[in-house]
Write an enzyme that holds these catalytic residues in place. Sequence first.
Site, PDB file in Angstrom:
ATOM      1  N   SER A  74       0.828  -1.212   0.000  1.00  0.00           N
ATOM      2  CA  SER A  74       0.000   0.000   0.000  1.00  0.00           C
ATOM      3  C   SER A  74       0.855   1.251   0.000  1.00  0.00           C
ATOM      4  O   SER A  74       1.909   1.308   0.642  1.00  0.00           O
ATOM      5  CB  SER A  74      -0.900   0.002   1.238  1.00  0.00           C
ATOM      6  OG  SER A  74      -1.482   1.270   1.441  1.00  0.00           O
ATOM      7  N   SER A  75       0.382   2.267  -0.703  1.00  0.00           N
ATOM      8  CA  SER A  75       1.096   3.548  -0.714  1.00  0.00           C
ATOM      9  C   SER A  75       1.109   4.199   0.662  1.00  0.00           C
ATOM     10  O   SER A  75       1.914   5.092   0.931  1.00  0.00           O
ATOM     11  CB  SER A  75       0.468   4.498  -1.747  1.00  0.00           C
ATOM     12  OG  SER A  75      -0.910   4.691  -1.469  1.00  0.00           O
ATOM     13  N   ASP A  76       0.221   3.740   1.557  1.00  0.00           N
ATOM     14  CA  ASP A  76       0.170   4.279   2.915  1.00  0.00           C
ATOM     15  C   ASP A  76       1.064   3.526   3.895  1.00  0.00           C
ATOM     16  O   ASP A  76       1.008   3.780   5.107  1.00  0.00           O
ATOM     17  CB  ASP A  76      -1.281   4.243   3.436  1.00  0.00           C
ATOM     18  CG  ASP A  76      -2.201   5.171   2.675  1.00  0.00           C
ATOM     19  OD1 ASP A  76      -1.878   6.366   2.579  1.00  0.00           O
ATOM     20  OD2 ASP A  76      -3.234   4.689   2.178  1.00  0.00           O
ATOM     21  N   HIS A  95      -6.939   2.115   7.534  1.00  0.00           N
ATOM     22  CA  HIS A  95      -7.200   3.413   6.888  1.00  0.00           C
ATOM     23  C   HIS A  95      -8.319   3.217   5.885  1.00  0.00           C
ATOM     24  O   HIS A  95      -8.282   2.291   5.081  1.00  0.00           O
ATOM     25  CB  HIS A  95      -5.941   3.914   6.176  1.00  0.00           C
ATOM     26  CG  HIS A  95      -6.175   5.099   5.298  1.00  0.00           C
ATOM     27  ND1 HIS A  95      -6.776   6.257   5.751  1.00  0.00           N
ATOM     28  CD2 HIS A  95      -5.900   5.311   3.983  1.00  0.00           C
ATOM     29  CE1 HIS A  95      -6.842   7.140   4.760  1.00  0.00           C
ATOM     30  NE2 HIS A  95      -6.332   6.576   3.674  1.00  0.00           N
ATOM     31  N   HIS A  97     -11.651   5.368   3.476  1.00  0.00           N
ATOM     32  CA  HIS A  97     -12.172   6.633   2.956  1.00  0.00           C
ATOM     33  C   HIS A  97     -13.688   6.655   3.160  1.00  0.00           C
ATOM     34  O   HIS A  97     -14.446   7.037   2.272  1.00  0.00           O
ATOM     35  CB  HIS A  97     -11.815   6.798   1.475  1.00  0.00           C
ATOM     36  CG  HIS A  97     -10.373   7.106   1.244  1.00  0.00           C
ATOM     37  ND1 HIS A  97      -9.914   8.377   0.947  1.00  0.00           N
ATOM     38  CD2 HIS A  97      -9.276   6.327   1.310  1.00  0.00           C
ATOM     39  CE1 HIS A  97      -8.602   8.355   0.816  1.00  0.00           C
ATOM     40  NE2 HIS A  97      -8.189   7.119   1.031  1.00  0.00           N
ATOM     41  N   ASP A 120     -19.453   5.798  24.598  1.00  0.00           N
ATOM     42  CA  ASP A 120     -19.149   4.381  24.814  1.00  0.00           C
ATOM     43  C   ASP A 120     -17.717   4.040  24.409  1.00  0.00           C
ATOM     44  O   ASP A 120     -17.123   3.099  24.938  1.00  0.00           O
ATOM     45  CB  ASP A 120     -20.095   3.493  24.001  1.00  0.00           C
ATOM     46  CG  ASP A 120     -21.449   3.303  24.665  1.00  0.00           C
ATOM     47  OD1 ASP A 120     -21.543   3.502  25.884  1.00  0.00           O
ATOM     48  OD2 ASP A 120     -22.399   2.953  23.942  1.00  0.00           O
ATOM     49  N   HIS A 171      -7.807  14.476   4.356  1.00  0.00           N
ATOM     50  CA  HIS A 171      -7.497  13.128   3.873  1.00  0.00           C
ATOM     51  C   HIS A 171      -8.537  12.118   4.346  1.00  0.00           C
ATOM     52  O   HIS A 171      -9.384  11.712   3.555  1.00  0.00           O
ATOM     53  CB  HIS A 171      -6.094  12.762   4.357  1.00  0.00           C
ATOM     54  CG  HIS A 171      -5.569  11.466   3.840  1.00  0.00           C
ATOM     55  ND1 HIS A 171      -5.930  10.945   2.627  1.00  0.00           N
ATOM     56  CD2 HIS A 171      -4.679  10.572   4.386  1.00  0.00           C
ATOM     57  CE1 HIS A 171      -5.298   9.787   2.430  1.00  0.00           C
ATOM     58  NE2 HIS A 171      -4.550   9.535   3.494  1.00  0.00           N
ATOM     59  N   TYR A 229     -20.144  -3.824  31.374  1.00  0.00           N
ATOM     60  CA  TYR A 229     -20.808  -4.091  30.111  1.00  0.00           C
ATOM     61  C   TYR A 229     -20.293  -5.401  29.516  1.00  0.00           C
ATOM     62  O   TYR A 229     -19.104  -5.698  29.567  1.00  0.00           O
ATOM     63  CB  TYR A 229     -20.538  -2.941  29.124  1.00  0.00           C
ATOM     64  CG  TYR A 229     -21.124  -3.155  27.746  1.00  0.00           C
ATOM     65  CD1 TYR A 229     -22.409  -2.734  27.447  1.00  0.00           C
ATOM     66  CD2 TYR A 229     -20.394  -3.798  26.745  1.00  0.00           C
ATOM     67  CE1 TYR A 229     -22.952  -2.932  26.193  1.00  0.00           C
ATOM     68  CE2 TYR A 229     -20.929  -3.992  25.487  1.00  0.00           C
ATOM     69  CZ  TYR A 229     -22.212  -3.564  25.213  1.00  0.00           C
ATOM     70  OH  TYR A 229     -22.750  -3.766  23.963  1.00  0.00           O
TER      71      TYR A 229
END
Length: 233
Positions: A74-76, A95, A97, A120, A171, A229
């Site tokens: 990935s470019s990230d 990540h 979008h 929460d 972004h 919880y």
Amino acid sequence: MSYTYLKELVYEANMEIPREELAIVTFGNVSGIDRTAGVIAIKPSGVPYHRLKVEDIVIVDLDNVLVEGSMRPSSDTKTHTLLYKNFPSIGGVCHTHSTYAVAWAQAHRAIPNLGTTHADHLVSPVPVTEVMTDEMIQGDYEHETGNQILDLFTKEALSPEEVEMVLVACHGPFTWGKDPAKAVYNAIVLEEIAKMAYLTLQINPAVTRIKQSLIDKHFFRKHGKDAYYGQGC
């Protein structure tokens, strides 16, 4: 050394992104880390989810050097590895979008804590980074994206164990957790929080943040030594 288990874990987490409608076509990526081996597994760059296979998952080390795989990661990737280096407790990064979270990021707005769904999961607003400078954009962009997140967490004294999500201005969202599945879970939660906050402010633009007593009640019934919880371990 075999990285099959890590690849399978990361593949399954990546496939949650289209299932949960957090991204379309090739947008988004999930990674996971094997800290003993010092490697991460991550989605290959530009591969549509409907064509993604377990064997496509790429293995790189924490210096972004390819260890295993026939495709580019990935470019990230540099953002992911920087987070792993500086947030030693995390085991997965996601990540996306997703529409509403991206809208808040594009508006350069932190997501205010307006109700118990948000409370929460977070005491604080969902934080947003500063807008990146031209110098950073023209330099090592993905590395600087990670630096924007780290700078924000340092400046705001935020704990990555307590705040497992962030908006990168202009972004989109990054989330993380103890493993890749938890990182994706946090991305799902973030998108729902972003949507709820947007709709709330459309109905009543003058609404204020939720009362601190309600934040404390909802957060600490799920987190900490007195949590009650769910069904426990």
